[in-house]
Structures are given as C-alpha cells and as structure tokens.
Design a protein around this motif. Structure first.
Motif, PDB file in Angstrom:
ATOM      1  N   PHE A  86      -8.246 -25.571 -27.810  1.00  6.83           N
ATOM      2  CA  PHE A  86      -8.950 -25.953 -26.583  1.00  6.83           C
ATOM      3  C   PHE A  86     -10.383 -25.411 -26.592  1.00  6.83           C
ATOM      4  O   PHE A  86     -11.345 -26.137 -26.331  1.00  6.83           O
ATOM      5  CB  PHE A  86      -8.186 -25.417 -25.375  1.00  6.83           C
ATOM      6  N   LEU A  87     -10.520 -24.123 -26.919  1.00  4.41           N
ATOM      7  CA  LEU A  87     -11.845 -23.513 -26.929  1.00  4.41           C
ATOM      8  C   LEU A  87     -12.729 -24.089 -28.027  1.00  4.41           C
ATOM      9  O   LEU A  87     -13.951 -24.152 -27.872  1.00  4.41           O
ATOM     10  CB  LEU A  87     -11.710 -21.993 -27.103  1.00  4.41           C
ATOM     11  N   ALA A  88     -12.112 -24.526 -29.126  1.00  4.59           N
ATOM     12  CA  ALA A  88     -12.887 -25.126 -30.207  1.00  4.59           C
ATOM     13  C   ALA A  88     -13.515 -26.456 -29.780  1.00  4.59           C
ATOM     14  O   ALA A  88     -14.585 -26.832 -30.259  1.00  4.59           O
ATOM     15  CB  ALA A  88     -12.004 -25.335 -31.435  1.00  4.59           C
ATOM     16  N   GLU A  89     -12.871 -27.144 -28.863  1.00  7.80           N
ATOM     17  CA  GLU A  89     -13.280 -28.503 -28.513  1.00  7.80           C
ATOM     18  C   GLU A  89     -14.275 -28.580 -27.362  1.00  7.80           C
ATOM     19  O   GLU A  89     -15.123 -29.483 -27.317  1.00  7.80           O
ATOM     20  CB  GLU A  89     -12.041 -29.335 -28.167  1.00  7.80           C
ATOM     21  N   ILE A  90     -14.194 -27.669 -26.410  1.00  6.55           N
ATOM     22  CA  ILE A  90     -15.028 -27.773 -25.208  1.00  6.55           C
ATOM     23  C   ILE A  90     -16.503 -27.555 -25.542  1.00  6.55           C
ATOM     24  O   ILE A  90     -16.853 -26.955 -26.558  1.00  6.55           O
ATOM     25  CB  ILE A  90     -14.578 -26.768 -24.118  1.00  6.55           C
ATOM     26  N   ASP A  91     -17.371 -28.018 -24.649  1.00  2.00           N
ATOM     27  CA  ASP A  91     -18.814 -27.853 -24.835  1.00  2.00           C
ATOM     28  C   ASP A  91     -19.323 -26.578 -24.165  1.00  2.00           C
ATOM     29  O   ASP A  91     -20.252 -25.946 -24.675  1.00  2.00           O
ATOM     30  CB  ASP A  91     -19.555 -29.062 -24.251  1.00  2.00           C
ATOM     31  N   LEU A  93     -25.224 -25.634 -16.150  1.00  8.03           N
ATOM     32  CA  LEU A  93     -24.453 -26.595 -16.932  1.00  8.03           C
ATOM     33  C   LEU A  93     -25.362 -27.686 -17.496  1.00  8.03           C
ATOM     34  O   LEU A  93     -25.255 -28.063 -18.673  1.00  8.03           O
ATOM     35  CB  LEU A  93     -23.355 -27.222 -16.071  1.00  8.03           C
ATOM     36  N   GLU A  94     -26.261 -28.189 -16.666  1.00  3.45           N
ATOM     37  CA  GLU A  94     -27.178 -29.233 -17.125  1.00  3.45           C
ATOM     38  C   GLU A  94     -28.083 -28.704 -18.233  1.00  3.45           C
ATOM     39  O   GLU A  94     -28.372 -29.416 -19.209  1.00  3.45           O
ATOM     40  CB  GLU A  94     -28.002 -29.755 -15.952  1.00  3.45           C
ATOM     41  N   ASP A 143     -29.275 -29.464 -23.908  1.00  3.47           N
ATOM     42  CA  ASP A 143     -30.062 -28.773 -24.948  1.00  3.47           C
ATOM     43  C   ASP A 143     -29.106 -28.194 -25.974  1.00  3.47           C
ATOM     44  O   ASP A 143     -28.650 -27.054 -25.854  1.00  3.47           O
ATOM     45  CB  ASP A 143     -30.915 -27.675 -24.310  1.00  3.47           C
ATOM     46  N   SER A 144     -28.793 -28.973 -26.990  1.00  2.00           N
ATOM     47  CA  SER A 144     -27.810 -28.541 -27.991  1.00  2.00           C
ATOM     48  C   SER A 144     -28.288 -27.322 -28.771  1.00  2.00           C
ATOM     49  O   SER A 144     -27.476 -26.482 -29.179  1.00  2.00           O
ATOM     50  CB  SER A 144     -27.510 -29.691 -28.956  1.00  2.00           C
ATOM     51  N   GLN A 145     -29.584 -27.208 -28.972  1.00  2.00           N
ATOM     52  CA  GLN A 145     -30.120 -26.040 -29.688  1.00  2.00           C
ATOM     53  C   GLN A 145     -29.899 -24.769 -28.871  1.00  2.00           C
ATOM     54  O   GLN A 145     -29.522 -23.724 -29.414  1.00  2.00           O
ATOM     55  CB  GLN A 145     -31.607 -26.239 -29.977  1.00  2.00           C
ATOM     56  N   LYS A 146     -30.123 -24.856 -27.569  1.00  2.00           N
ATOM     57  CA  LYS A 146     -29.905 -23.708 -26.692  1.00  2.00           C
ATOM     58  C   LYS A 146     -28.419 -23.347 -26.655  1.00  2.00           C
ATOM     59  O   LYS A 146     -28.053 -22.169 -26.725  1.00  2.00           O
ATOM     60  CB  LYS A 146     -30.384 -24.049 -25.272  1.00  2.00           C
TER      61      LYS A 146
END
Length: 351
Positions: free
Chosen positions: A245-250, A308-309, A314-317
């Motif tokens: 579960f933790l591996a999958e969440i954003d 959250l936004e 910001d995938s790098q952040k």
C-alpha cells in the motif's frame, strides 16, 4: 544481563527486532506474549479470572531475569512487581487522556465502568512500582512527569528496521492518490479524519484511501464514504500488504487528534513517501517539517489542500521529500540506535 520482555501481540513483530538487536549487544533476551503467562480480571477470557499465574512463576524460575520490560500496564507487570524484579515500562501513548476518552465513550455502561476502573488500578500499581517509565517521545515524557514527578523517566523511541521497508510492485490504486494508514481505536485520534470532508469536496480528481479499523470506525466512515473519491480498504495484513500500500500511494497523510509515536509515519518515510501530518503530540519528533513533509494544525483543511497540491503537482519536490524522509528515519529510529540507548538506560537503572 538477562532481560525478559512481556509484549502485546500487536507489537510483537517489532519487539522481536528489538530483542534481536539487544542480543547482538550482549543482552540475553526472552520475548513472550504477556497474556500467555499472566492474565486475570478484567480480561475478556473468563477462564483466567480465578487462575493463579503459575506459568509466570515457572518462567521467572527458569530464566531468572535481571530486568523485566513491558509495553503495556497489565497483569504481567503486576506479577513482576510481586517478584521484586526491576520493571521497565515502555509507555506508548498518553494513558491518562486515553482513559478519560474511553470512560466517556466505549466504557460508559456499569459493567464496563467496573472493568476500566480495574484496569486503571492495575496501571497505577505498575506505574508506581516500576523502576523507570520509558515514554515513547519527549512530548509524552512531559506528560508522565506531571503525573509522576519523582519517577525516573527516559525517552525510548519506537524503533524500526529500515531493511524491512523496500519498494514493491505495490497494489492497484487510482492515481493521483493519498494514503491514510491509521487505526480507529482512540476517539480523539479518529475524529480528526473528518477534516477530509472539505478536502474531498475540493479535490475531486484525487482519490483518498484509508487503511485501518477499530471501534470508532463508524463515527467517521459513513460520512467519508459519501464522497466518490474516498475508499476504505479496512485492515491490511502486516507488514507485506501494508508495504504494498505504501509503495503505491503518492502521498501519506496522518490526520490524528492525539498521537505520540505513530509507527506508520516512520514506515511511510522509509518507503520514500512525502508525508503530511497533524502537529500534535510526538508527531513533530518523527518527521522534519518542510524537509520530509509538512506539519499542519488540527482541522486546517485549507493548508492540507495547499500542501497536497504542492506535492502532487511537483514530482521533483515529492521525490526530494521522500528521499529525505528515508534518510531521517534510518539515521534516528533504526533499532540498532534504539537498542544501544536502551542498554545505557538498563545499565544505569537495573540495580
């Protein structure tokens, strides 16, 4: 030194890691389920109410421990005191607040009032008779000192084995998503989940998954399930399914009204997930605000939405926060570190 650990079943997985690290440091350990050797009224098992705890006596006679360590205030601790063996009490939560809330909710009927009064009496004896109380965070140590100002205390954080938290193929979830992993066993903790109502409404394209269960589930679940972007997954098998579960969440979010040392916050950071958590209790001690994630105040749905936004856009952040989180937890809460701290405490207070 010989150490006997009487642990609750819910924490046995981690106590085993603790005992293994202590063995590596030269401490002879025996880890047992506490209720297997000492139990009684008001246990739910009626058959234990009139039993003599002979199994505990046999355990002590065989092992002859120098110190006994317990992670809750039950009959195992009482029996330890009767045998005049130094008792170390690892305190995981704000016992006094939790008891106050329990009396107002689940334990309001007469039979349950009698039961909780007995539990309270046992806990008082265990606290008073212990050699030292080991609160699980600095915040809780201050609480303990208010109740037992003359009792020795020393913080013993919840440890974890970083190697157990590695990336997997995950599980099938809808993205972008936010994962919440917390039980519903304390009302003050659980009701903070209702902060999500306004968040769910404002972020319809983000799916929120809650993993957890407990007696207060129905105080929040019927409200949250009205939203199409909320899903309750119930309790997951630990640790494998939780790891998936933790591996999958954003993003990992911890919305709790009272908390001392939530293990899931450590686990999420080890899985390199950016975290957002309520600024209560010992939570600020388990993460680095603005470095591994963000702290928000209770019921502050607006800041929760903003953070959250920020992460989801910001995938790098998000990646930077996640990597910093694993480094922080590994450097501060590895069982190797916690075990060494415990040995120092034991050497000072065992006699």
């Amino acid at each position: 030194m010989k150490l006997l650990i009487g642990g609750s079943s819910s924490k046995f997985f981690h106590l085993k890691d603790f005992a293994d690290e202590l063995e590596n440091l030269g401490i002879e350990c025996k880890l047992v389920h506490d209720t297997d050797f000492a139990d009684g009224y008001p246990s739910r098992k009626l058959s234990t109410w009139l039993k003599q705890n002979k199994k505990f006596e046999n355990l002590i006679n065989d092992l002859k421990p120098d110190v006994i360590f317990v992670d809750r205030q039950r009959h195992f601790g009482l029996e330890s005191l009767k045998n005049d063996i130094p008792l170390f009490v690892h305190l995981r939560g704000n016992y006094w607040e939790e008891m106050k809330m329990a009396r107002k909710t689940l334990y309001s009927s007469l039979p349950k009032k009698l039961a909780i009064n007995k539990w309270d009496d046992i806990a008082s004896q265990v606290f008073q008779g212990s050699k030292i109380i080991l609160p699980i965070c600095k915040h809780l140590e201050n609480v303990v000192k208010n109740h037992y100002p003359k009792k020795p205390t020393s913080v013993l954080y919840q440890g974890i084995t970083p190697e157990n938290w590695f990336q997997t193929d995950g599980m099938k979830l809808k993205h972008p998503c936010v994962g919440l992993l917390q039980g519903a066993v304390i009302f003050e903790k659980t009701k903070e989940l209702l902060t999500l109502t306004k968040v769910l409404e404002k972020m319809p394209d983000v799916t929120f998954y809650w993993v957890g269960d407990g007696p207060y589930r129905d105080d929040v679940l019927p409200i949250l399930e009205k939203f199409d972007n909320f899903e309750w997954l119930g309790a997951l098998e630990y640790p494998n399914k939780v790891r998936d579960f933790l591996a999958e969440i954003d993003v990992y979010a911890l919305l709790s009204g009272i908390d001392m040392s939530p293990l899931t916050l450590l686990e999420a950071q080890l899985m390199e997930k950016p975290v957002i958590a309520t600024n209560v209790g010992g939570i600020p001690e388990l993460m680095k605000n603005n470095e591994t994630g963000f702290l928000i105040e209770k019921s502050d749905h607006q800041t929760l939405i903003e953070k959250l936004e920020l992460i989801l856009n910001d995938s790098q952040k998000a990646n930077s926060l996640g990597k910093a989180g694993r480094k922080f937890v590994s450097s501060n809460f590895d069982w190797k570190i916690i075990a060494k701290n415990f040995v120092s405490i034991a050497n000072e207070h065992a006699n």
